[in-house]
Enzyme design. Structure first.
Site, PDB file in Angstrom:
ATOM      1  N   LYS A 130       0.877  -1.182   0.000  1.00 53.83           N
ATOM      2  CA  LYS A 130       0.000   0.000   0.000  1.00 53.83           C
ATOM      3  C   LYS A 130       0.905   1.219   0.000  1.00 53.83           C
ATOM      4  O   LYS A 130       2.026   1.177   0.520  1.00 53.83           O
ATOM      5  CB  LYS A 130      -0.887   0.016   1.247  1.00 53.83           C
ATOM      6  N   ASP A 170      -6.948   4.373  -4.620  1.00 55.63           N
ATOM      7  CA  ASP A 170      -7.616   4.238  -3.321  1.00 55.63           C
ATOM      8  C   ASP A 170      -8.234   5.609  -3.057  1.00 55.63           C
ATOM      9  O   ASP A 170      -8.453   6.380  -4.002  1.00 55.63           O
ATOM     10  CB  ASP A 170      -6.606   3.818  -2.229  1.00 55.63           C
TER      11      ASP A 170
END
Ligand code: NDP
Length: 451
Positions: A130, A170
């Protein structure tokens, strides 16, 4: 040797807290997984001998860097960027990039940790990662966002690659940002490879990627409801968020005969007792994504709706709830309110939207409750399919992809049943998802020895 890695869960969590000071979100995510793993591995000495629990909670690496850019007034701005490469035991690191002022190392470590198990659950060969930055795209011009994305990629490019680490979008990172970042990667490296997913269709993107997370969360909910002989038709749904995941979740609930009552953003929520139909969903998509407006404006357009400043939508009575905004947006009190008002199913479109206390409330009440790592895996699954299409230099048609998404969500549901079914027939989806994801990654780690 057959020694337990830790004598008890509390000692283990205490150790994690000590080694990750000031990182509450990361510790919370580890605790949620460890609560189930601890007793699953109790009689499996191989995991203890190889210290799998301790190793799986330590990211492979955390890269942090300065991101400088110039705003439209000519002022120099400095942000911090990160990429957390958590675990690549079953495939290249894979996970989104988040641009939001609340981004910290702790938030990205929790997201990368969750992503590792989620990706394993999809059955596709993807490790977990991430990234992001404490950059707020809100109120910035397209050129400012472009300069920021280019600067971020100017450092990130050396750490990613189609077989190394494949980021995606995201919160705050959608098609526009992916386009700017892919353009900069291509410019620096002179390579056109599948280094990012969520790309535009013109340059290697996959059909149904934008829809996949929201649709997948609803498919998962349908699978859960089917275990109780029911479905979404005629049910009232409360949804939080009004971004990519929330709007496509709403679309699928509506298509399956449910009625969506709410949307929210970081300022408050709207309640529309008439139901938010497809035309209204299209208006929200246009308003939030293209015009980058506030959800509060919904009530100017649709007069029967009410706006609730600074509040979250969980007090609105419903049959099912889909938290699709952000982490820790639903606490123990919210969970109790939902249950008292008759909610029977919760499917998490967002990552870790429910606090640990809220999770325990749902589990104790024995309602259908799907954690994000299972319910929202449809997005990364279609990203995995985008990677396959890029490697083969071809694009699959929509019906093929829709079927693959449906099958993958059903497969995840079955994995949860396999490990989460309790003696009284209650399915603990949290436990099922945690164990199924853990087992796959941990067994690959065992195969590599100590690395
Ligand atoms: P978007 O940026 O498209 O939308 C995010 C939404 O959440 C917006 O409505 C935003 O409101 C709201 N929000 C953001 N921060 C907060 C906050 N602190 N409090 C309340 N509301 C907030 O993001 P996505 O829809 O892509 O992501 C939503 C969630 O889904 C995240 O948890 C993400 O990690 C998760 N997810 C996303 C996937 C994807 O494919 N996009 C895949 C799997 C999970 P505002 O406009 O006011 O900021």
């Amino acid at each position: 040797m057959s020694v337990r890695e830790y004598p008890d869960l509390e000692t283990f969590i205490g150790d994690v807290r000590k080694h990750n000071p000031g990182q509450p979100e990361f510790v919370q995510a580890v605790q949620e997984v460890a609560e189930d793993i601890f007793d699953f591995i109790a009689d499996k000495p191989q995991y203890h001998e190889y210290q799998i629990l301790r190793r799986i909670c330590e990211p492979d690496r955390v890269i942090s860097f300065r991101v400088c850019w110039e705003d439209d007034q000519g002022q120099i701005r400095v942000q911090r960027g990160w990429r957390v490469q958590n675990n690549n035991s079953i495939g290249p690191y894979k996970g989104g990039i988040r641009f939001h002022p609340t981004v910290t190392e702790s938030v990205l470590k929790f997201l990368a940790f969750e992503q590792t198990f989620k990706n394993a659950l999809t059955g596709l060969p993807m490790g977990g990662g991430k990234g992001g930055a404490n950059f707020n795209p809100k109120g910035k011009s397209d050129h400012e966002v472009m300069r920021f994305c280019q600067s971020y990629m100017t450092e990130l490019y050396r750490h990613v690659g189609a077989d190394v680490d494949v980021p995606a979008g995201d919160i705050g990172v959608g098609a526009r940002e992916i386009g700017y970042m892919f353009g900069q990667y291509k410019r620096i490296t002179n390579q056109f490879t599948g280094v990012l997913t969520g790309k535009g269709l013109e340059y290697g993107g996959s059909l149904i990627r934008p829809e996949a997370t929201g649709y997948g969360a609803v498919y998962f909910l349908q699978n859960m409801l089917a275990t109780r002989g029911t479905d979404l038709s005629g049910m009232n749904a409360v949804i939080s968020g009004s971004g990519n995941v929330a709007t496509f979740a709403a679309e699928k609930v509506t298509q399956l005969g449910g009625k969506v009552l709410t949307f929210s953003d970081s300022q408050g929520f709207v309640h529309d007792p008439d139901g938010i139909d497809q035309d209204k969903i299209d208006w929200v998509k246009e308003h939030k994504t293209k015009r980058r407006g506030r959800i509060a404006d919904y009530v100017q357009e649709f007069k029967n709706a009410t706006y609730h400043e600074g509040k979250r939508p969980w007090s609105v009575p419903c049959d099912v709830a889909l938290p699709c905004a952000t982490q820790n947006e639903l606490d123990g009190d919210d969970a109790r309110t939902l249950i008292a008002n008759g909610c029977i199913g919760v499917s998490e479109g967002a990552n870790m939207p429910t606090t640990l206390e809220g999770v325990h409330v749902f589990k104790d009440a024995r309602i259908l409750y799907a954690p994000g790592k299972a319910a929202n895996a449809g997005g990364v699954a279609v990203s995995g399919l985008e990677m396959s299409q890029n490697s083969q230099r071809r694009s699959w048609k929509e019906p093929e992809l829709q079927k693959l998404l449906l099958d993958i969500m059903q497969g995840i549901h079955e994995s949860c049943l396999q490990y989460g079914q309790q003696s009284d027939d209650y399915v603990d989806y949290v436990r099922g998802a945690n164990i199924a994801g853990f087992k796959k990654v941990a067994d690959a780690m065992l195969a590599y020895g100590v690395v």
